[in-house]
Design a protein around this motif. Structure first.
Motif, mmCIF file in Angstrom:
data_model
loop_
_atom_site.group_PDB
_atom_site.id
_atom_site.type_symbol
_atom_site.label_atom_id
_atom_site.label_comp_id
_atom_site.label_asym_id
_atom_site.label_seq_id
_atom_site.Cartn_x
_atom_site.Cartn_y
_atom_site.Cartn_z
ATOM 1 N N LEU A 95 0.831 -1.204 0.000
ATOM 2 C CA LEU A 95 0.000 0.000 0.000
ATOM 3 C C LEU A 95 0.867 1.256 0.000
ATOM 4 O O LEU A 95 1.801 1.389 0.785
ATOM 5 N N GLN A 96 0.520 2.177 -0.911
ATOM 6 C CA GLN A 96 1.218 3.468 -0.971
ATOM 7 C C GLN A 96 0.195 4.574 -0.893
ATOM 8 O O GLN A 96 -0.776 4.571 -1.652
ATOM 9 N N ILE A 97 0.435 5.512 0.015
ATOM 10 C CA ILE A 97 -0.466 6.650 0.144
ATOM 11 C C ILE A 97 0.353 7.905 0.379
ATOM 12 O O ILE A 97 1.329 7.903 1.130
ATOM 13 N N GLU A 156 -2.815 -2.844 -2.994
ATOM 14 C CA GLU A 156 -4.116 -3.503 -3.041
ATOM 15 C C GLU A 156 -4.680 -3.689 -1.640
ATOM 16 O O GLU A 156 -3.935 -3.969 -0.703
ATOM 17 N N ILE A 157 -5.981 -3.511 -1.523
ATOM 18 C CA ILE A 157 -6.673 -3.777 -0.253
ATOM 19 C C ILE A 157 -7.751 -4.819 -0.521
ATOM 20 O O ILE A 157 -8.609 -4.624 -1.402
ATOM 21 N N ARG A 158 -7.694 -5.924 0.179
ATOM 22 C CA ARG A 158 -8.716 -6.961 0.055
ATOM 23 C C ARG A 158 -9.427 -7.119 1.387
ATOM 24 O O ARG A 158 -8.794 -7.143 2.437
ATOM 25 N N ILE A 159 -10.748 -7.184 1.331
ATOM 26 C CA ILE A 159 -11.544 -7.445 2.533
ATOM 27 C C ILE A 159 -12.376 -8.684 2.258
ATOM 28 O O ILE A 159 -13.123 -8.734 1.267
ATOM 29 N N GLY A 160 -12.211 -9.700 3.088
ATOM 30 C CA GLY A 160 -12.957 -10.939 2.872
ATOM 31 C C GLY A 160 -12.699 -11.507 1.487
ATOM 32 O O GLY A 160 -13.625 -11.918 0.799
ATOM 33 N N ASP A 161 -11.436 -11.466 1.050
ATOM 34 C CA ASP A 161 -11.016 -12.033 -0.235
ATOM 35 C C ASP A 161 -11.578 -11.310 -1.453
ATOM 36 O O ASP A 161 -11.547 -11.826 -2.570
ATOM 37 N N ARG A 162 -12.124 -10.106 -1.234
ATOM 38 C CA ARG A 162 -12.611 -9.315 -2.354
ATOM 39 C C ARG A 162 -11.688 -8.111 -2.515
ATOM 40 O O ARG A 162 -11.329 -7.472 -1.524
ATOM 41 N N ASP A 163 -11.269 -7.811 -3.731
ATOM 42 C CA ASP A 163 -10.430 -6.641 -3.974
ATOM 43 C C ASP A 163 -11.316 -5.392 -3.879
ATOM 44 O O ASP A 163 -12.184 -5.179 -4.720
ATOM 45 N N VAL A 164 -11.097 -4.599 -2.828
ATOM 46 C CA VAL A 164 -11.931 -3.408 -2.627
ATOM 47 C C VAL A 164 -11.127 -2.119 -2.809
ATOM 48 O O VAL A 164 -11.590 -1.046 -2.435
ATOM 49 N N THR A 165 -9.931 -2.242 -3.392
ATOM 50 C CA THR A 165 -9.032 -1.087 -3.491
ATOM 51 C C THR A 165 -9.751 0.163 -4.015
ATOM 52 O O THR A 165 -9.508 1.269 -3.551
ATOM 53 N N TRP A 166 -10.642 -0.037 -4.977
ATOM 54 C CA TRP A 166 -11.347 1.108 -5.564
ATOM 55 C C TRP A 166 -12.845 1.097 -5.282
ATOM 56 O O TRP A 166 -13.599 1.848 -5.896
ATOM 57 N N ALA A 167 -13.278 0.265 -4.341
ATOM 58 C CA ALA A 167 -14.712 0.181 -4.027
ATOM 59 C C ALA A 167 -15.145 1.374 -3.177
ATOM 60 O O ALA A 167 -14.350 1.957 -2.441
#
Ligand code: ADP
Ligand code: MG
Length: 361
Positions: free
Chosen positions: A11-13, A61-72
């Motif tokens: 993760l880069q911010i 990348e950010i995954r929550i519960g095995d779902r890619d939510v980076t842009w959700a």
């Protein structure tokens, strides 16, 4: 209830030219209580807000519960968040504050009633459901704010310093309540704080952060007993760990030498083969004890001040080379300023650090 794991990779911010997080990696297990601990400005909220979807990421990348939510969108991530300021709706009753989000999401009324009732019961708000926020104490308001997150039945609960605005006693009470809540729900919780006591009492694991970098990710016990570097050692623990500068020497056995003082290292579990480079010996105040002056490994020290702490006392001393340190003694200790004591520094309780890098040896 669904309980999601969280996986953060590279993760880069940044904000403009300011890089806050660079290539941060973190895995949070489903049902885990993970605490992000660190000083103000180290990037805790930035990381939490990124998980919540409140700020854009520059990479990773950010995954929550095995779902890619980076842009959700935040609402599509299966998370619920509690902030430091309660931000309740002042004109709505507690009941309305708890149910508002569900209403907006068009949750059926009987489902709303059941979730609000359940959250109110868990947080001891049942008697207060018809009051307005202005009629509640600070602690009760923060309980409503937590309840508002709970009714969402999220896969991950995010807390950003939820107790920082409360006085010490309320903070301690709510801390216990949050711990009970986690034990009961088994929900995934990520909790930001700068308070090491909160971190040690609440966490399954603590990620200690400094300058946007996770310095150590471990159980509270490991963080406390085997800090990975000097920053972690000094940030966690109150009264603070003592630090003594010197070097490691082989004089018959392995020893740490600081001026005229010699500390036996027999029993210290080195991570790297010991060298004679300058080093720092860390030891917590509760691990030093008074022994007979004829003991072969006794270290002499002069008492400067006795600080009574209620249940026990903190005795402030100096070694012959002037290094100050403190140790815990029972409340009716006989030590007086000016006394010379013979002390035992047990090697099993040491944390040795490289003087240059600060890394644990
Ligand atoms: N919206 C923003 N714009 C510019 N800089 C920010 C913003 N949010 C945070 N920062 C900076 O990022 C760094 C980390 O901040 P933050 O994550 O809030 O720290 P913490 O929560 O650990 O106190 C700080 O230097 C802060 O000033
Ligand atoms: Mg913050």
């Amino acid at each position: 209830m669904q309980r999601s794991n969280v996986d953060i990779t590279n993760l880069q911010i940044g904000f403009g030219g300011l890089k806050v997080l660079e290539n941060l990696n973190l895995h949070v297990d489903a049902s885990e209580f993970l605490v992000l601990l660190g000083p103000s400005g180290c990037g805790k909220s930035t990381l939490l807000n990124a998980i919540a979807g409140l700020i854009d990421v520059k990479g990773g990348e950010i995954r929550i519960g095995d779902r890619d939510v980076t842009w959700a969108e935040p609402k599509d991530r299966g998370i619920a968040m509690v902030f430091q300021s309660y931000a309740l709706y002042p004109r709505m009753s507690v009941r309305k504050n708890l149910s508002f989000g569900l209403k907006v999401a068009r949750t059926p009324q009987d489902e709303i009633d059941s979730r609000v009732g359940e959250a109110a019961k868990m947080l001891r708000l049942t008697e207060l459901l018809d009051r307005r926020p202005s009629e509640l104490s600070g602690g009760q308001r923060q309980r409503v704010a937590i309840g508002r997150a709970l009714v969402r039945h999220a896969g991950v609960y995010l807390f950003d310093e939820p107790l920082s605005n409360l006085d010490a006693q309320l903070r301690a009470e709510l801390r216990v309540e949050i711990k009970r809540l986690h034990a009961r729900l088994g929900a995934t919780m990520i909790y930001v704080t700068h308070d090491q006591i909160e971190a040690l009492t609440l966490a399954d694991r603590i990620a200690v952060m400094q300058g946007g970098v996770i310095q150590q990710l471990d159980t509270p016990k490991k963080i406390y007993r085997e800090p990975a570097n000097r920053f972690v050692a000094s940030f966690v623990g109150s009264p603070a760990m003592n630090f003594i500068r010197g070097r490691i020497a082989r004089d018959g056995g392995l020893a740490f030498i600081a001026g005229d003082a010699r500390f036996d290292l027999n029993g210290y579990a080195f991570r790297t083969p010991p060298s004679d480079a300058p080093a720092v010996l860390g030891i917590r105040p509760e691990h030093i004890e008074v022994i007979g002056s004829d003991h072969p490994s006794a270290v002499p020290a002069r008492v400067e001040m006795v600080e009574p702490m209620g249940a026990d006392a903190l005795i402030w001393c100096r070694l012959a080379d002037g290094t100050a340190f403190s140790f815990r003694s029972d409340a009716d200790a006989q030590a007086r300023a000016g006394d010379t004591l013979a002390l035992r520094f047990p090697a099993e309780a040491f944390s040795l650090f490289d003087d240059q890098s600060g890394q644990r040896l």
